[in-house]
Design an enzyme around this catalytic site. Structure first.
Site: not given
Length: 309
Positions: A67-68
């Site tokens: 998610d990063h």
């Protein structure tokens, strides 16, 4: 006056919601774009924020969770499709190099610009040092086997205020001599020595922005973020989920606010919210019970960071 503003491109935790994208933050310093994390699809809000495709850009990755980082490839491809020519420097944990270049090769992304990937290996230090600012990093705590970092954008001290009235009283010619005095250099004019300290006041501090990434609060981070004008810190859970926060190496709103208070920061902005919270006022109320100058991030929110004096 040098502008400094923060634009949130994504403020959700592991899963996006209808109105929150995955993690990504831009610090825009007078047109230089300092991007922190690139959650999946971050280029969409990058375009909506009208940040520009061919500006000086540096990308900093806090850690290698999907998610990063999954937005990196789409972001690079979008920049290429827009004809970017300037290089981009990317900073992050060691495996980031292989992740990017292997996927560029597999997906056959044809870049129109050069990318330079810098591997971070130490626990803290200076990543970038420019004439007017620097980027610092510090290891954070996001679980066993996870190499994660927090970052600070720190401006260097500015010259003191120039006493134009006194300079005119002393009949100092405007132009080059003014510039020398402003730089702290003593001058000779009309057979007299004029010291810079007579005209220019004490140096004034620059601004400091801290970005936590995903982490548990720690004494190291408290010291790292000391006196931030703006601290952006993850607030994945409420205090009712403290055990969950500890198990997943995240922070609660109260823990984040406590760290901000201990670090004597000026302003706190919470981000990286679990999708379980439909009403984020719960997190805001908890944080403000400890540190009142707290606010919530939302996608495309812009915060201007002004000088103290």
């Amino acid at each position: 006056m040098v502008s400094l503003e923060v634009i949130f491109l994504g403020t959700s935790a592991a899963m996006p919601t209808a109105d929150r994208s995955l993690s990504s933050i831009v610090v825009n310093r007078n047109g230089t774009l300092l991007i922190f994390d690139a959650g999946e699809g971050m280029q969409y809000n990058f375009i909506r924020a009208n940040l520009g495709f061919n500006k000086k850009t540096l990308l900093f990755i806090t850690h290698l969770h999907s998610d990063h980082i999954l937005g990196i490839l789409g972001f690079l491809q979008t920049l290429s499709l827009q004809g970017r020519t300037l290089p981009i420097d990317i900073f992050g944990p060691k495996p980031l190099h292989d992740f990017i270049f292997e996927n560029i090769k597999l997906l056959r992304i044809n870049l129109t610009f050069q990318i330079n990937i810098h591997k971070i290996s130490d626990s803290k230090g200076i990543l970038v040092e420019e004439k007017e600012y620097k980027i610092l990093y510090c290891k954070s705590e996001h679980g066993p086997g996870v190499c994660s970092y927090a970052y600070c954008v720190v401006e260097k001290n500015r010259p003191g205020k120039f006493d134009i009235k006194k300079a005119r009283t002393l009949e100092i010619p405007e132009g080059e001599l003014y510039s020398l005095l402003q730089q702290g250099i003593d001058i000779v004019d009309k057979n007299r020595v004029i010291h810079s300290s007579e005209i220019v006041g004490q140096t004034r501090p620059g601004r400091k922005i801290g970005i936590s990434g995903d982490t548990r609060p720690s004494e190291n981070l408290c010291n790292f973020f000391k006196n931030c004008d703006l601290l952006i810190f993850e607030s994945t859970f409420s205090s009712n989920e403290l055990l969950k926060a500890k198990e997943s190496y995240h922070s609660t709103a109260i823990e984040t606010a406590t760290l901000a208070k201990l670090a004597s920061v000026h302003r706190l902005c919470l981000t990286h919210f679990s999708s379980r919270y439909k009403d984020l006022e719960v997190l805001l109320d908890e944080a403000r019970s400890v540190f009142f100058p707290t606010e919530l991030a939302f996608d495309l929110k812009t915060i201007c960071v002004n000088y103290k004096n």
